[in-house]
Enzyme design. Structure first.
Site, mmCIF file in Angstrom:
data_model
loop_
_atom_site.group_PDB
_atom_site.id
_atom_site.type_symbol
_atom_site.label_atom_id
_atom_site.label_comp_id
_atom_site.label_asym_id
_atom_site.label_seq_id
_atom_site.Cartn_x
_atom_site.Cartn_y
_atom_site.Cartn_z
ATOM 1 N N ASP A 122 63.678 45.219 9.905
ATOM 2 C CA ASP A 122 64.001 45.922 11.155
ATOM 3 C C ASP A 122 64.411 44.926 12.237
ATOM 4 O OD1 ASP A 122 63.663 48.548 10.387
ATOM 5 O OD2 ASP A 122 61.547 48.640 10.967
ATOM 6 N N LYS A 159 52.896 50.198 6.961
ATOM 7 C CA LYS A 159 53.580 48.956 7.353
ATOM 8 C C LYS A 159 52.621 47.797 7.653
ATOM 9 C CE LYS A 159 58.032 50.538 9.082
ATOM 10 N NZ LYS A 159 58.995 50.434 10.178
HETATM 11 P P1 NAP Z 1 55.801 55.168 17.275
HETATM 12 O O1 NAP Z 1 55.134 53.940 16.749
HETATM 13 O O2 NAP Z 1 55.152 56.490 17.085
HETATM 14 O O3 NAP Z 1 56.034 54.939 18.865
HETATM 15 C C1 NAP Z 1 56.600 55.960 19.644
HETATM 16 C C2 NAP Z 1 56.785 55.445 21.068
HETATM 17 O O4 NAP Z 1 57.475 56.477 21.802
HETATM 18 C C3 NAP Z 1 55.493 55.164 21.819
HETATM 19 O O5 NAP Z 1 55.680 54.084 22.683
HETATM 20 C C4 NAP Z 1 55.277 56.455 22.601
HETATM 21 O O6 NAP Z 1 54.553 56.293 23.802
HETATM 22 C C5 NAP Z 1 56.708 56.805 22.957
HETATM 23 N N1 NAP Z 1 56.837 58.222 23.274
HETATM 24 C C6 NAP Z 1 56.601 59.265 22.447
HETATM 25 N N2 NAP Z 1 56.802 60.419 23.103
HETATM 26 C C7 NAP Z 1 57.168 60.092 24.367
HETATM 27 C C8 NAP Z 1 57.501 60.866 25.546
HETATM 28 N N3 NAP Z 1 57.500 62.207 25.529
HETATM 29 N N4 NAP Z 1 57.842 60.199 26.660
HETATM 30 C C9 NAP Z 1 57.824 58.844 26.686
HETATM 31 N N5 NAP Z 1 57.508 58.075 25.633
HETATM 32 C C10 NAP Z 1 57.186 58.699 24.484
HETATM 33 O O7 NAP Z 1 57.268 55.323 16.671
HETATM 34 P P2 NAP Z 1 58.233 54.142 16.152
HETATM 35 O O8 NAP Z 1 57.965 53.884 14.720
HETATM 36 O O9 NAP Z 1 58.149 53.024 17.129
HETATM 37 O O10 NAP Z 1 59.661 54.867 16.210
HETATM 38 C C11 NAP Z 1 60.239 55.214 17.452
HETATM 39 C C12 NAP Z 1 61.659 55.735 17.270
HETATM 40 O O11 NAP Z 1 62.490 54.698 16.770
HETATM 41 C C13 NAP Z 1 61.775 56.892 16.280
HETATM 42 O O12 NAP Z 1 62.663 57.832 16.812
HETATM 43 C C14 NAP Z 1 62.352 56.246 15.044
HETATM 44 O O13 NAP Z 1 63.127 57.161 14.283
HETATM 45 C C15 NAP Z 1 63.248 55.180 15.663
HETATM 46 N N6 NAP Z 1 63.495 54.051 14.746
HETATM 47 C C16 NAP Z 1 64.782 53.815 14.394
HETATM 48 C C17 NAP Z 1 65.062 52.756 13.545
HETATM 49 C C18 NAP Z 1 66.486 52.474 13.161
HETATM 50 O O14 NAP Z 1 66.710 51.806 12.146
HETATM 51 N N7 NAP Z 1 67.450 52.926 13.926
HETATM 52 C C19 NAP Z 1 64.029 51.942 13.045
HETATM 53 C C20 NAP Z 1 62.710 52.206 13.453
HETATM 54 C C21 NAP Z 1 62.460 53.285 14.306
HETATM 55 P P3 NAP Z 1 52.938 56.453 23.843
HETATM 56 O O15 NAP Z 1 52.390 55.121 23.449
HETATM 57 O O16 NAP Z 1 52.675 56.820 25.255
HETATM 58 O O17 NAP Z 1 52.584 57.546 22.870
#
Ligand code: NAP
Length: 273
Positions: free
Chosen positions: A106, A70
Protein backbone atom coordinates in the site's frame (compact mmCIF):
# COMPACT_ATOMS: atom_id res chain seq x y z
CA UNK A 1 -8.66 -28.28 -21.94
CA UNK A 2 -7.11 -25.69 -19.61
CA UNK A 3 -3.99 -26.78 -17.70
CA UNK A 4 -4.51 -27.50 -14.00
CA UNK A 5 -3.05 -24.57 -12.03
CA UNK A 6 0.25 -25.42 -10.33
CA UNK A 7 0.50 -22.43 -8.05
CA UNK A 8 -2.07 -21.08 -5.63
CA UNK A 9 -2.43 -17.47 -4.51
CA UNK A 10 -5.21 -15.75 -2.66
CA UNK A 11 -6.56 -13.11 -0.34
CA UNK A 12 -7.24 -13.65 3.35
CA UNK A 13 -9.59 -11.44 5.34
CA UNK A 14 -12.93 -11.55 7.10
CA UNK A 15 -15.48 -10.81 5.92
CA UNK A 16 -14.04 -10.59 2.41
CA UNK A 17 -17.14 -9.19 0.78
CA UNK A 18 -16.70 -8.12 -2.81
CA UNK A 19 -13.01 -7.91 -3.67
CA UNK A 20 -11.48 -6.88 -7.00
CA UNK A 21 -8.19 -8.66 -6.21
CA UNK A 22 -9.04 -12.09 -7.75
CA UNK A 23 -9.99 -10.43 -11.06
CA UNK A 24 -6.79 -8.35 -11.00
CA UNK A 25 -4.38 -11.21 -10.34
CA UNK A 26 -6.13 -13.86 -12.45
CA UNK A 27 -6.10 -11.45 -15.35
CA UNK A 28 -2.33 -11.07 -14.80
CA UNK A 29 -1.86 -14.86 -14.82
CA UNK A 30 -3.71 -15.02 -18.15
CA UNK A 31 -1.71 -12.11 -19.54
CA UNK A 32 1.61 -13.89 -18.83
CA UNK A 33 0.27 -17.45 -19.47
CA UNK A 34 1.13 -18.57 -15.93
CA UNK A 35 -0.42 -21.83 -14.62
CA UNK A 36 -1.62 -20.14 -11.43
CA UNK A 37 -4.87 -19.21 -9.77
CA UNK A 38 -5.81 -16.59 -7.17
CA UNK A 39 -8.73 -17.28 -4.87
CA UNK A 40 -10.63 -15.64 -2.05
CA UNK A 41 -9.94 -17.40 1.27
CA UNK A 42 -12.39 -15.96 3.83
CA UNK A 43 -10.51 -16.52 7.10
CA UNK A 44 -12.07 -15.64 10.47
CA UNK A 45 -9.56 -14.57 13.16
CA UNK A 46 -9.70 -17.93 14.97
CA UNK A 47 -8.66 -19.69 11.73
CA UNK A 48 -5.64 -17.51 10.93
CA UNK A 49 -3.13 -19.82 12.67
CA UNK A 50 -4.47 -22.84 10.72
CA UNK A 51 -4.32 -20.89 7.47
CA UNK A 52 -0.71 -19.89 8.09
CA UNK A 53 0.22 -23.54 8.79
CA UNK A 54 -1.44 -24.48 5.50
CA UNK A 55 0.46 -21.67 3.80
CA UNK A 56 3.72 -23.43 4.62
CA UNK A 57 2.55 -26.88 3.47
CA UNK A 58 0.25 -26.33 0.45
CA UNK A 59 1.48 -24.98 -2.91
CA UNK A 60 0.67 -21.45 -1.78
CA UNK A 61 3.07 -18.97 -3.34
CA UNK A 62 1.66 -15.68 -2.13
CA UNK A 63 -1.28 -13.94 -0.54
CA UNK A 64 -2.89 -10.56 -0.10
CA UNK A 65 -3.86 -9.79 3.49
CA UNK A 66 -6.73 -7.57 4.46
CA UNK A 67 -8.82 -6.60 7.49
CA UNK A 68 -8.72 -7.94 10.24
CA UNK A 69 -5.38 -9.77 9.72
CA UNK A 70 -2.98 -7.03 8.60
CA UNK A 71 -1.38 -6.70 12.04
CA UNK A 72 -1.90 -10.17 13.52
CA UNK A 73 -0.39 -11.95 10.51
CA UNK A 74 2.97 -10.38 11.35
CA UNK A 75 3.69 -12.98 14.05
CA UNK A 76 3.45 -15.80 11.48
CA UNK A 77 6.05 -14.59 8.98
CA UNK A 78 9.84 -15.08 8.99
CA UNK A 79 10.77 -11.58 7.86
CA UNK A 80 9.02 -8.21 7.75
CA UNK A 81 10.12 -5.59 5.22
CA UNK A 82 11.09 -2.08 6.36
CA UNK A 83 7.92 -0.63 4.78
CA UNK A 84 5.66 -3.08 6.60
CA UNK A 85 7.59 -2.44 9.81
CA UNK A 86 7.11 1.32 9.47
CA UNK A 87 3.39 0.96 8.81
CA UNK A 88 2.98 -1.75 11.44
CA UNK A 89 0.88 -3.82 9.01
CA UNK A 90 1.36 -6.43 6.29
CA UNK A 91 -0.83 -6.62 3.17
CA UNK A 92 1.31 -9.06 1.13
CA UNK A 93 2.92 -12.44 1.81
CA UNK A 94 5.57 -13.84 -0.52
CA UNK A 95 8.39 -16.35 -0.44
CA UNK A 96 12.03 -15.35 -0.79
CA UNK A 97 14.22 -18.48 -1.04
CA UNK A 98 12.14 -20.39 1.50
CA UNK A 99 11.73 -17.39 3.80
CA UNK A 100 8.15 -16.18 4.27
CA UNK A 101 8.16 -12.39 3.93
CA UNK A 102 5.49 -9.90 5.02
CA UNK A 103 5.45 -6.68 3.00
CA UNK A 104 3.18 -3.66 2.63
CA UNK A 105 2.55 -2.67 -0.99
CA UNK A 106 0.00 0.00 0.00
CA UNK A 107 2.93 2.33 0.66
CA UNK A 108 4.30 2.01 -2.87
CA UNK A 109 0.72 2.04 -4.18
CA UNK A 110 0.06 5.37 -2.49
CA UNK A 111 3.34 6.85 -3.73
CA UNK A 112 2.96 5.66 -7.34
CA UNK A 113 0.95 8.59 -8.77
CA UNK A 114 3.11 11.10 -6.88
CA UNK A 115 6.56 9.70 -7.72
CA UNK A 116 6.56 10.87 -11.34
CA UNK A 117 4.79 14.12 -10.66
CA UNK A 118 6.89 17.21 -11.21
CA UNK A 119 5.07 18.96 -8.36
CA UNK A 120 6.70 19.39 -5.01
CA UNK A 121 4.44 19.82 -2.06
CA UNK A 122 5.04 22.29 0.72
CA UNK A 123 2.50 20.78 3.11
CA UNK A 124 0.37 17.66 3.00
CA UNK A 125 -2.83 17.30 5.00
CA UNK A 126 -3.98 13.76 5.80
CA UNK A 127 -7.68 13.36 6.62
CA UNK A 128 -8.33 10.25 8.74
CA UNK A 129 -6.14 8.11 10.99
CA UNK A 130 -7.08 4.51 10.27
CA UNK A 131 -5.07 1.72 8.64
CA UNK A 132 -4.79 3.39 5.23
CA UNK A 133 -3.56 6.64 6.80
CA UNK A 134 -0.52 4.78 8.16
CA UNK A 135 0.49 3.66 4.66
CA UNK A 136 -0.02 7.25 3.47
CA UNK A 137 2.17 8.69 6.25
CA UNK A 138 4.89 6.10 5.51
CA UNK A 139 4.67 6.99 1.80
CA UNK A 140 4.90 10.72 2.42
CA UNK A 141 7.97 10.13 4.58
CA UNK A 142 9.59 8.02 1.85
CA UNK A 143 8.75 10.66 -0.76
CA UNK A 144 10.48 13.28 1.37
CA UNK A 145 7.38 15.43 2.04
CA UNK A 146 8.57 16.96 5.28
CA UNK A 147 5.61 19.12 6.31
CA UNK A 148 2.71 16.84 7.06
CA UNK A 149 -0.37 17.46 9.20
CA UNK A 150 -2.86 14.80 10.22
CA UNK A 151 -6.36 15.21 11.62
CA UNK A 152 -9.11 12.78 12.48
CA UNK A 153 -12.68 12.83 13.74
CA UNK A 154 -11.48 10.90 16.81
CA UNK A 155 -8.61 13.14 17.91
CA UNK A 156 -6.54 10.67 19.93
CA UNK A 157 -6.01 8.38 16.91
CA UNK A 158 -4.52 11.28 14.94
CA UNK A 159 -2.41 12.30 17.94
CA UNK A 160 -1.04 8.78 18.23
CA UNK A 161 -0.07 8.60 14.51
CA UNK A 162 1.42 12.10 14.74
CA UNK A 163 3.82 10.79 17.39
CA UNK A 164 4.52 7.53 15.52
CA UNK A 165 5.37 9.31 12.24
CA UNK A 166 6.67 12.57 13.70
CA UNK A 167 4.14 14.81 11.94
CA UNK A 168 1.88 17.67 13.07
CA UNK A 169 -1.66 17.16 14.28
CA UNK A 170 -4.65 19.51 14.35
CA UNK A 171 -8.23 19.23 15.53
CA UNK A 172 -10.69 17.85 13.01
CA UNK A 173 -12.56 21.19 13.06
CA UNK A 174 -9.36 23.03 12.11
CA UNK A 175 -8.69 20.99 8.97
CA UNK A 176 -9.97 23.77 6.68
CA UNK A 177 -7.45 26.31 7.89
CA UNK A 178 -4.32 24.22 7.38
CA UNK A 179 -2.41 25.69 4.43
CA UNK A 180 -1.83 22.53 2.46
CA UNK A 181 -1.20 21.96 -1.25
CA UNK A 182 -1.69 18.19 -1.05
CA UNK A 183 -4.85 17.01 0.72
CA UNK A 184 -5.43 13.27 1.07
CA UNK A 185 -8.73 11.70 2.05
CA UNK A 186 -8.12 8.38 3.78
CA UNK A 187 -11.65 8.05 5.20
CA UNK A 188 -14.48 6.08 3.54
CA UNK A 189 -16.50 9.28 3.04
CA UNK A 190 -17.64 9.46 -0.60
CA UNK A 191 -17.62 5.70 -1.08
CA UNK A 192 -20.52 4.04 -2.92
CA UNK A 193 -23.32 3.24 -0.50
CA UNK A 194 -24.45 5.30 2.48
CA UNK A 195 -21.47 7.68 2.30
CA UNK A 196 -21.53 8.42 -1.44
CA UNK A 197 -22.79 12.02 -1.05
CA UNK A 198 -20.40 12.88 1.76
CA UNK A 199 -17.01 14.55 1.84
CA UNK A 200 -14.50 15.36 4.54
CA UNK A 201 -13.44 18.60 2.87
CA UNK A 202 -15.99 21.29 1.97
CA UNK A 203 -15.74 23.70 -0.96
CA UNK A 204 -14.51 26.66 1.11
CA UNK A 205 -11.60 24.58 2.45
CA UNK A 206 -9.99 24.33 -1.01
CA UNK A 207 -8.09 27.60 -1.07
CA UNK A 208 -5.13 28.46 -3.31
CA UNK A 209 -3.92 25.71 -5.63
CA UNK A 210 -3.02 22.12 -4.94
CA UNK A 211 -3.74 18.45 -5.44
CA UNK A 212 -6.57 16.46 -3.88
CA UNK A 213 -5.89 12.72 -3.55
CA UNK A 214 -8.74 10.40 -2.60
CA UNK A 215 -8.06 6.80 -1.55
CA UNK A 216 -11.68 5.91 -2.34
CA UNK A 217 -12.03 4.50 -5.87
CA UNK A 218 -15.67 3.52 -6.03
CA UNK A 219 -16.91 5.82 -7.49
CA UNK A 220 -13.83 7.06 -9.32
CA UNK A 221 -14.91 10.66 -8.99
CA UNK A 222 -15.98 11.25 -5.40
CA UNK A 223 -17.61 14.41 -4.05
CA UNK A 224 -14.18 15.25 -2.56
CA UNK A 225 -12.52 15.13 -6.00
CA UNK A 226 -15.41 16.86 -7.77
CA UNK A 227 -15.31 19.73 -5.27
CA UNK A 228 -11.53 19.98 -5.61
CA UNK A 229 -11.73 20.08 -9.40
CA UNK A 230 -14.36 22.83 -9.29
CA UNK A 231 -11.97 24.85 -7.09
CA UNK A 232 -9.22 24.51 -9.72
CA UNK A 233 -7.24 21.81 -7.92
CA UNK A 234 -5.56 18.81 -9.53
CA UNK A 235 -7.03 15.43 -8.57
CA UNK A 236 -5.81 11.86 -8.10
CA UNK A 237 -8.36 9.07 -7.70
CA UNK A 238 -7.92 5.99 -5.50
CA UNK A 239 -7.69 3.58 -8.42
CA UNK A 240 -4.08 4.70 -8.99
CA UNK A 241 -3.16 3.39 -5.54
CA UNK A 242 -5.22 0.23 -5.89
CA UNK A 243 -3.70 -0.60 -9.28
CA UNK A 244 -0.15 0.10 -8.13
CA UNK A 245 -0.38 -1.89 -4.89
CA UNK A 246 -1.84 -4.86 -6.80
CA UNK A 247 0.73 -4.64 -9.59
CA UNK A 248 3.50 -4.62 -6.98
CA UNK A 249 2.08 -7.75 -5.31
CA UNK A 250 2.01 -9.46 -8.69
CA UNK A 251 5.62 -8.44 -9.38
CA UNK A 252 6.77 -9.77 -6.01
CA UNK A 253 5.10 -13.11 -6.75
CA UNK A 254 5.94 -13.57 -10.44
CA UNK A 255 8.56 -11.02 -11.46
CA UNK A 256 6.12 -9.75 -14.12
CA UNK A 257 4.69 -6.24 -14.40
CA UNK A 258 0.99 -5.82 -15.13
CA UNK A 259 0.54 -2.39 -16.77
CA UNK A 260 -1.39 -0.09 -14.43
CA UNK A 261 -3.66 0.95 -17.31
CA UNK A 262 -4.71 -2.66 -17.76
CA UNK A 263 -5.79 -2.81 -14.10
CA UNK A 264 -7.55 0.57 -14.35
CA UNK A 265 -9.55 -0.61 -17.35
CA UNK A 266 -10.40 -3.92 -15.70
CA UNK A 267 -11.59 -2.33 -12.45
CA UNK A 268 -13.42 0.49 -14.24
CA UNK A 269 -15.32 -2.09 -16.31
CA UNK A 270 -16.22 -4.00 -13.14
CA UNK A 271 -17.38 -0.82 -11.38
CA UNK A 272 -19.58 0.08 -14.36
CA UNK A 273 -21.31 -3.30 -14.48
P1 NAP B 1 -10.28 2.39 8.88
O1 NAP B 1 -9.03 1.82 9.46
O2 NAP B 1 -11.59 1.88 9.34
O3 NAP B 1 -10.24 3.99 9.13
C1 NAP B 1 -11.32 4.79 8.74
C2 NAP B 1 -10.98 6.25 9.02
O4 NAP B 1 -12.07 7.05 8.49
C3 NAP B 1 -10.85 6.61 10.49
O5 NAP B 1 -9.88 7.60 10.64
C4 NAP B 1 -12.24 7.15 10.82
O6 NAP B 1 -12.26 8.10 11.87
C5 NAP B 1 -12.57 7.88 9.53
N1 NAP B 1 -14.01 8.07 9.39
C6 NAP B 1 -14.95 7.10 9.29
N2 NAP B 1 -16.17 7.66 9.20
C7 NAP B 1 -15.98 9.01 9.25
C8 NAP B 1 -16.88 10.14 9.21
N3 NAP B 1 -18.21 9.98 9.10
N4 NAP B 1 -16.34 11.37 9.26
C9 NAP B 1 -15.01 11.53 9.39
N5 NAP B 1 -14.13 10.52 9.44
C10 NAP B 1 -14.62 9.27 9.37
O7 NAP B 1 -10.30 2.24 7.29
P2 NAP B 1 -9.02 2.16 6.31
O8 NAP B 1 -8.60 0.75 6.17
O9 NAP B 1 -8.04 3.18 6.76
O10 NAP B 1 -9.68 2.56 4.91
C11 NAP B 1 -10.16 3.87 4.69
C12 NAP B 1 -10.59 4.07 3.24
O11 NAP B 1 -9.46 3.95 2.39
C13 NAP B 1 -11.61 3.04 2.76
O12 NAP B 1 -12.57 3.71 1.99
C14 NAP B 1 -10.79 2.11 1.90
O13 NAP B 1 -11.57 1.52 0.87
C15 NAP B 1 -9.77 3.07 1.30
N6 NAP B 1 -8.53 2.40 0.89
C16 NAP B 1 -8.19 2.47 -0.42
C17 NAP B 1 -7.03 1.86 -0.85
C18 NAP B 1 -6.64 1.95 -2.30
O14 NAP B 1 -5.84 1.12 -2.75
N7 NAP B 1 -7.14 2.91 -3.03
C19 NAP B 1 -6.20 1.16 0.05
C20 NAP B 1 -6.57 1.13 1.41
C21 NAP B 1 -7.76 1.75 1.81
P3 NAP B 1 -12.49 7.64 13.41
O15 NAP B 1 -11.15 7.24 13.92
O16 NAP B 1 -13.04 8.86 14.04
O17 NAP B 1 -13.47 6.49 13.38
Amino acid sequence: MNAIPEKLYGIIGHPLGHTMSPALHNSGFSMFSLPSVYMAFPTPPEKLADFMTAFRTLPLYGASVTIPHKETVMEYVDRITPRATLVGAVNTLYWDNGVLVGDNTDVLGFMAPLIDSPATYSRALVLGAGGAAKAVLAGLKELGVHNVTICNRTAHRAASLAVQFDVDCVDWDARGIVEADLVINTTPMGMAGDHVDKTTFAEEMFTGKGTAYDLVYNPLETVFLRTAKAAGWETIDGLHMFAAQGAEQFRLWTGENIPHDHIRNLVTDMLNL
